[in-house]
Scaffold this active site. Structure first.
Site, PDB file in Angstrom:
ATOM      1  CE  LYS A  89      21.804   2.439   0.581  1.00 29.87           C
ATOM      2  NZ  LYS A  89      21.558   3.667   1.342  1.00 29.87           N
TER       3      LYS A  89
ATOM      4  NE  ARG B 226       1.008  -6.142  -1.428  1.00 30.62           N
ATOM      5  CZ  ARG B 226       0.085  -6.121  -2.390  1.00 30.62           C
ATOM      6  NH1 ARG B 226       0.451  -6.082  -3.659  1.00 30.62           N
ATOM      7  NH2 ARG B 226      -1.201  -6.130  -2.094  1.00 30.62           N
TER       8      ARG B 226
ATOM      9  NE  ARG C  52      -5.847  -4.611  -7.702  1.00 29.10           N
ATOM     10  CZ  ARG C  52      -5.462  -4.525  -8.981  1.00 29.10           C
ATOM     11  NH1 ARG C  52      -6.241  -3.974  -9.854  1.00 29.10           N
ATOM     12  NH2 ARG C  52      -4.300  -5.028  -9.380  1.00 29.10           N
ATOM     13  CB  THR C  53      -2.866  -2.979  -1.564  1.00 24.43           C
ATOM     14  OG1 THR C  53      -3.503  -4.158  -2.055  1.00 24.43           O
ATOM     15  CG2 THR C  53      -2.908  -2.975  -0.045  1.00 24.43           C
TER      16      THR C  53
ATOM     17  CG  HIS D  70      -3.983  -8.643   1.047  1.00 26.06           C
ATOM     18  ND1 HIS D  70      -4.149  -7.372   1.596  1.00 26.06           N
ATOM     19  CD2 HIS D  70      -3.765  -8.446  -0.286  1.00 26.06           C
ATOM     20  CE1 HIS D  70      -4.035  -6.475   0.634  1.00 26.06           C
ATOM     21  NE2 HIS D  70      -3.791  -7.099  -0.512  1.00 26.06           N
TER      22      HIS D  70
HETATM   23  N1   CP Z   1      -5.762  -7.060  -4.539  1.00 27.00           N
HETATM   24  C1   CP Z   1      -4.485  -6.590  -4.439  1.00 27.00           C
HETATM   25  O1   CP Z   1      -3.792  -6.827  -3.437  1.00 27.00           O
HETATM   26  O2   CP Z   1      -4.081  -5.883  -5.520  1.00 27.00           O
HETATM   27  P1   CP Z   1      -2.654  -5.181  -5.678  1.00 27.00           P
HETATM   28  O3   CP Z   1      -1.622  -6.289  -5.727  1.00 27.00           O
HETATM   29  O4   CP Z   1      -2.737  -4.390  -6.942  1.00 27.00           O
HETATM   30  O5   CP Z   1      -2.426  -4.319  -4.467  1.00 27.00           O
END
Ligand code: CP
Length: 309
Positions: free
Chosen positions: A88, A109, A58-59, A137
């Protein structure tokens, strides 16, 4: 829009950056993004880099969709732990310094808590934290609160049950923190004993005057809450399989639970789910998690417009 809006570079690293007027404006822009004409290209000529050291559906894809819908370009490394020069030994800081020369903003991320802060410290372009280990998040929490407003018509005066892994679940941690911007809300933490909400979040809620309580019995809260925010037990954060097994499977929303749920409530989940919401529940109109995920595109369009526009 937020507490850092006067600085030259607008990072989105944690929800504490936002104030109430800021999220109201963001949500208004997100509403407008729903109807953005296809020919509108407010970010034409801009490039977004997405660097994901942990998996995502999703993100990453909704940030990339958001950038495309705004007329911008995307460059991406979706398994940066293996397929970037991290393998590396390159540091996050060096990677961000380099990618900031290629892109106008970076969505990152990373598995380490605090990594987005480290990236923002050295970056010359906006950093958008897409999850830093069990830390925060923020874009997810913003889309969660936006969804609550969209579904229920308000973000104040709510009773919200946060269910599941509240220790490692960064989405629940960020959402709890965001409730300090709401009025007359009450949080109920329903978690296995091994994964309670952290003391850092509780201290922030104490300071902001947001009432919260722990309730181990999910059935005791279903009839009384406006929102159930179910979460996955974060298998990847446990040090041993035994610890994970001890925490998993304790809270499952199924048809029986939905019969107990307040008829006016909504059921959210940041997704992905494993087995904590039965698929039988998906057709219930109160099951809002797929609409919630879709809203992520509009909120992330608003965030990109905020940091780049
Ligand atoms: N909700 C969420 O962070 O989903 P993903 O891990 O698929 O990005």
């Amino acid at each position: 829009m937020d507490r850092e809006s006067s600085t030259a570079v607008r990072h989105v690293v944690e929800v504490s950056q936002f104030d109430r007027p800021g999220i109201e404006r963001l949500f208004e822009v997100a509403d407008c993004m729903r109807d953005l004409p296809r020919q509108a290209t407010p970010l034409a000529g801009f490039t977004l880099a997405t660097i994901f050291y942990e998996p995502s559906t999703r993100t990453r894809l909704s940030f990339e969709t958001a950038m495309h819908k705004l007329g911008g370009n995307v460059i991406s490394t979706e398994n940066a732990r293996e397929f970037s020069s991290a393998i590396k030994g390159e540091s996050v800081e060096d990677t961000v310094r380099i990618v900031g020369g290629y892109a106008d903003a970076i969505v990152i991320r990373h598995h380490e808590q605090g990594s987005a802060h480290r990236a923002a410290t050295v970056s010359t372009v906006p950093i958008l934290n897409a999850g830093d280990g069990p830390g925060e998040h923020p874009s997810q929490a913003l889309l969660d609160l936006y969804t609550i407003g969209h579904e229920l018509g308000r973000i104040d005066g709510l009773r919200v049950a946060l269910v599941g892994d509240l220790r490692f679940g960064r989405t629940a941690r960020s959402l709890a923190r965001l409730f300090r911007l709401t009025k007359d809300s009450e949080l109920v933490f329903v978690s296995p004993p091994a994964v309670p909400m952290g003391d850092d979040v509780r201290a922030e809620l104490d300071q902001s005057g947001v009432p919260y309580r722990d309730e181990p019995d999910l059935n005791a809260v279903l009839a009384d809450v406006d929102v159930v925010y179910q979460t996955r037990v974060q298998k990847e954060r446990f040090t041993t399989p035994g610890e994970y097994e001890a925490a998993r499977g304790q809270y499952v929303i199924d048809e029986t639970a939905m019969r107990r749920l307040n008829p006016g409530a909504i059921l959210l989940h940041p997704l992905p789910r494993v087995d904590e919401i039965a698929t039988d529940v998906d057709a219930d109109p109160r099951a809002a998690y797929f609409r919630q995920a879709h809203n992520g595109v509009f909120v992330r369009m608003a965030l990109l417009q905020h940091v780049l526009g």
